[in-house]
Design a protein around this motif. Structure first.
Motif, mmCIF file in Angstrom:
data_model
loop_
_atom_site.group_PDB
_atom_site.id
_atom_site.type_symbol
_atom_site.label_atom_id
_atom_site.label_comp_id
_atom_site.label_asym_id
_atom_site.label_seq_id
_atom_site.Cartn_x
_atom_site.Cartn_y
_atom_site.Cartn_z
ATOM 1 N N UNK A 6 0.825 -1.209 0.000
ATOM 2 C CA UNK A 6 0.000 0.000 0.000
ATOM 3 C C UNK A 6 0.863 1.266 0.000
ATOM 4 N N UNK A 7 1.782 1.340 -0.951
ATOM 5 C CA UNK A 7 2.698 2.476 -0.985
ATOM 6 C C UNK A 7 2.023 3.791 -1.331
ATOM 7 N N UNK A 8 0.778 3.756 -1.801
ATOM 8 C CA UNK A 8 0.085 5.018 -2.064
ATOM 9 C C UNK A 8 -0.158 5.788 -0.767
ATOM 10 N N UNK A 9 -0.076 5.105 0.383
ATOM 11 C CA UNK A 9 -0.217 5.791 1.664
ATOM 12 C C UNK A 9 0.896 6.809 1.894
ATOM 13 N N UNK A 10 1.981 6.680 1.146
ATOM 14 C CA UNK A 10 3.099 7.606 1.291
ATOM 15 C C UNK A 10 2.869 8.924 0.556
ATOM 16 N N UNK A 11 1.890 8.964 -0.344
ATOM 17 C CA UNK A 11 1.671 10.163 -1.157
ATOM 18 C C UNK A 11 0.941 11.211 -0.329
ATOM 19 N N UNK A 12 1.563 12.332 -0.023
ATOM 20 C CA UNK A 12 0.933 13.355 0.819
ATOM 21 C C UNK A 12 -0.253 14.015 0.110
ATOM 22 N N UNK B 51 -2.378 15.824 -9.798
ATOM 23 C CA UNK B 51 -1.890 15.312 -11.085
ATOM 24 C C UNK B 51 -0.454 14.862 -10.862
ATOM 25 N N UNK B 52 -0.293 13.566 -10.674
ATOM 26 C CA UNK B 52 0.985 13.001 -10.257
ATOM 27 C C UNK B 52 1.856 12.680 -11.474
ATOM 28 N N UNK B 53 3.064 12.205 -11.207
ATOM 29 C CA UNK B 53 3.958 11.792 -12.284
ATOM 30 C C UNK B 53 3.429 10.522 -12.946
ATOM 31 N N UNK B 54 3.914 10.227 -14.157
ATOM 32 C CA UNK B 54 3.528 9.032 -14.922
ATOM 33 C C UNK B 54 2.024 8.974 -15.163
ATOM 34 N N UNK B 55 1.383 10.130 -15.264
ATOM 35 C CA UNK B 55 -0.046 10.219 -15.557
ATOM 36 C C UNK B 55 -0.933 9.605 -14.478
ATOM 37 N N UNK B 56 -0.422 9.427 -13.290
ATOM 38 C CA UNK B 56 -1.250 8.956 -12.186
ATOM 39 C C UNK B 56 -2.095 10.113 -11.662
ATOM 40 N N UNK C 292 -13.301 30.431 2.708
ATOM 41 C CA UNK C 292 -12.799 29.367 1.849
ATOM 42 C C UNK C 292 -11.456 29.756 1.261
ATOM 43 N N UNK C 293 -10.686 28.742 0.857
ATOM 44 C CA UNK C 293 -9.381 28.991 0.270
ATOM 45 C C UNK C 293 -9.101 27.971 -0.829
ATOM 46 N N UNK C 294 -8.515 28.448 -1.922
ATOM 47 C CA UNK C 294 -8.018 27.569 -2.965
ATOM 48 C C UNK C 294 -6.504 27.666 -2.955
ATOM 49 N N UNK C 295 -5.843 26.504 -3.018
ATOM 50 C CA UNK C 295 -4.388 26.460 -2.966
ATOM 51 C C UNK C 295 -3.857 25.646 -4.138
ATOM 52 N N UNK C 296 -2.692 26.064 -4.626
ATOM 53 C CA UNK C 296 -2.041 25.361 -5.727
ATOM 54 C C UNK C 296 -0.568 25.185 -5.398
ATOM 55 N N UNK C 297 -0.018 24.026 -5.818
ATOM 56 C CA UNK C 297 1.398 23.739 -5.589
ATOM 57 C C UNK C 297 1.982 22.991 -6.775
ATOM 58 N N UNK C 298 3.218 23.317 -7.109
ATOM 59 C CA UNK C 298 3.977 22.577 -8.108
ATOM 60 C C UNK C 298 5.217 22.001 -7.436
ATOM 61 N N UNK C 299 5.459 20.702 -7.682
ATOM 62 C CA UNK C 299 6.575 20.003 -7.037
ATOM 63 C C UNK C 299 7.388 19.259 -8.087
ATOM 64 N N UNK C 300 8.521 19.799 -8.547
ATOM 65 C CA UNK C 300 9.371 19.098 -9.511
ATOM 66 C C UNK C 300 10.016 17.873 -8.874
ATOM 67 N N UNK C 301 10.060 16.771 -9.626
ATOM 68 C CA UNK C 301 10.677 15.538 -9.144
ATOM 69 C C UNK C 301 11.710 15.044 -10.149
ATOM 70 N N UNK C 302 12.599 15.971 -10.533
ATOM 71 C CA UNK C 302 13.706 15.700 -11.450
ATOM 72 C C UNK C 302 13.189 15.060 -12.741
ATOM 73 N N UNK C 303 13.874 14.040 -13.244
ATOM 74 C CA UNK C 303 13.510 13.423 -14.510
ATOM 75 C C UNK C 303 12.213 12.626 -14.437
ATOM 76 N N UNK C 304 11.721 12.359 -13.221
ATOM 77 C CA UNK C 304 10.461 11.621 -13.077
ATOM 78 C C UNK C 304 9.270 12.437 -13.552
ATOM 79 N N UNK C 305 9.387 13.757 -13.498
ATOM 80 C CA UNK C 305 8.289 14.617 -13.905
ATOM 81 C C UNK C 305 7.973 15.656 -12.844
ATOM 82 N N UNK C 306 6.791 16.227 -12.956
ATOM 83 C CA UNK C 306 6.373 17.292 -12.050
ATOM 84 C C UNK C 306 4.968 17.021 -11.546
#
Length: 319
Positions: free
Chosen positions: A38-44, A87-92, A295-309
């Motif tokens: 269940x490694x998806x539990x690691x995804x914040x 919107x995760x890396x590898x189109x997940x 209410x609040x809307x928040x956005x974040x971008x997190x680069x993960x090197x060659x794996x994607x963003x």
């Protein structure tokens, strides 16, 4: 003077984390890596915490506390909600939907759903010929409770049912999160502790298969509002049982409210490095939040090197 003491605490902890993380990174290949289920539990979850590098265990002052420290929801006012898309890396693709309901002053119950879709994969036979496609997904159903013990201390816990499916195979599990949050200096400085994913795999993908442990995490965090500065500063120390200890640093700029600017960094980003030119920004993240009424809307971008963003968008608020 209290604020200066708060900043001194943060600086001292930061120095300690740098030393500890340096020794932890000496062993680049953790023997427990890849041994958890269940490694998806690691995804914040949550755009705001991730914009701050994931340093949120000690902050725990909004709806994303459901993931980072359930004790934090105890002091939220009224009914609260959380809705996020990742919107995760590898189109997940993943998302979270949560609701918090008051049971009286300083008491909250909460429910939330977290899911991850892996997208489609090409199925092949033993000779390598394509035989259509298959997919995989994970989903988590959680319920929790938090309460304020006194003006400074809050505690909380969450129970989680986990379901994972890959093609026609599936597995289930159960876990709990336990957290505490302590406020000092009239809320200027906050500390948090959390045990995350304490549980077990209930059924395996194959009948009679050996059950694997869950990705258990121990988190400790601190945050403060430095005197004379329109900033929230935070740091976390995270110890996973299947990897090396790492830390996260983050900040939130407050003087432009209702616009919030955020940035963070975690040395866990070194795991994404491949020797390419984009390695330098692995582990960094930036984002913003825009508040309107309650209410609040928040956005974040997190680069993960060659794996994607990775891109995260989160809606939070109350009513």
């Amino acid at each position: 003077m209290k604020s200066r003491n708060s900043l001194s605490i943060i600086v001292g902890l930061l120095a300690m984390l740098v030393v500890i993380s340096g020794s932890a990174e000496a062993d680049e290949n953790n023997s427990n890596a890849g041994t958890r289920v269940f490694n998806f539990l690691k995804i914040p979850v949550g755009a705001r915490p991730m914009a701050m590098g994931g340093a949120f265990t000690g902050v725990a002052d909004d709806e994303a506390s459901l993931y980072y420290n359930p004790a934090g929801i105890a002091r939220l006012e009224g009914k609260r909600f959380l809705a996020g898309y990742h919107n995760n890396i590898f189109d997940m693709q993943s998302g979270v939907l949560g609701y918090m309901h008051p049971l009286g002053e300083g008491k909250k119950v909460a429910v939330y759903i977290n899911y991850l879709n892996y997208g489609e994969f090409i199925r092949t036979d033993d000779n390598g010929f394509e035989q259509g496609t298959f997919s995989g997904s994970d989903i988590l159903f959680a319920g929790g409770y938090a309460m304020a013990v006194n003006e400074q201390l809050s505690v909380g816990g969450t129970a989680k049912l986990i379901y994972e499916k890959v093609d026609t195979y599936s597995s289930t599990g159960f876990a709990v999160d336990l957290g505490g949050r302590l406020s000092v200096n009239e809320g200027i400085t906050n500390f948090g502790l959390m045990i995350q994913n304490l549980g077990a795999q209930l059924s395996t993908f194959v009948d009679g298969g050996e059950k694997d442990p869950l990705p258990l995490y121990f988190r400790a965090g601190a945050s403060t509002y430095p005197r004379g500065l329109p900033l929230l500063l935070a740091l976390d120390l995270i110890m996973p049982t299947d990897n090396d200890l790492y830390f996260a640093l983050g900040g939130e700029f407050l003087s432009l409210r209702p616009l919030y600017l955020r940035a963070g960094w975690t040395n866990f980003g070194s795991n994404f490095k491949t020797g390419a030119g984009s390695d330098d920004i692995a582990g960094f993240s930036v984002g913003f939040g825009l508040e309107h009424r309650n209410m609040q809307i928040s956005y974040t971008i997190s680069p993960e090197a060659e794996l994607g963003t990775s891109h995260r968008v989160t809606f939070t608020g109350g009513f």
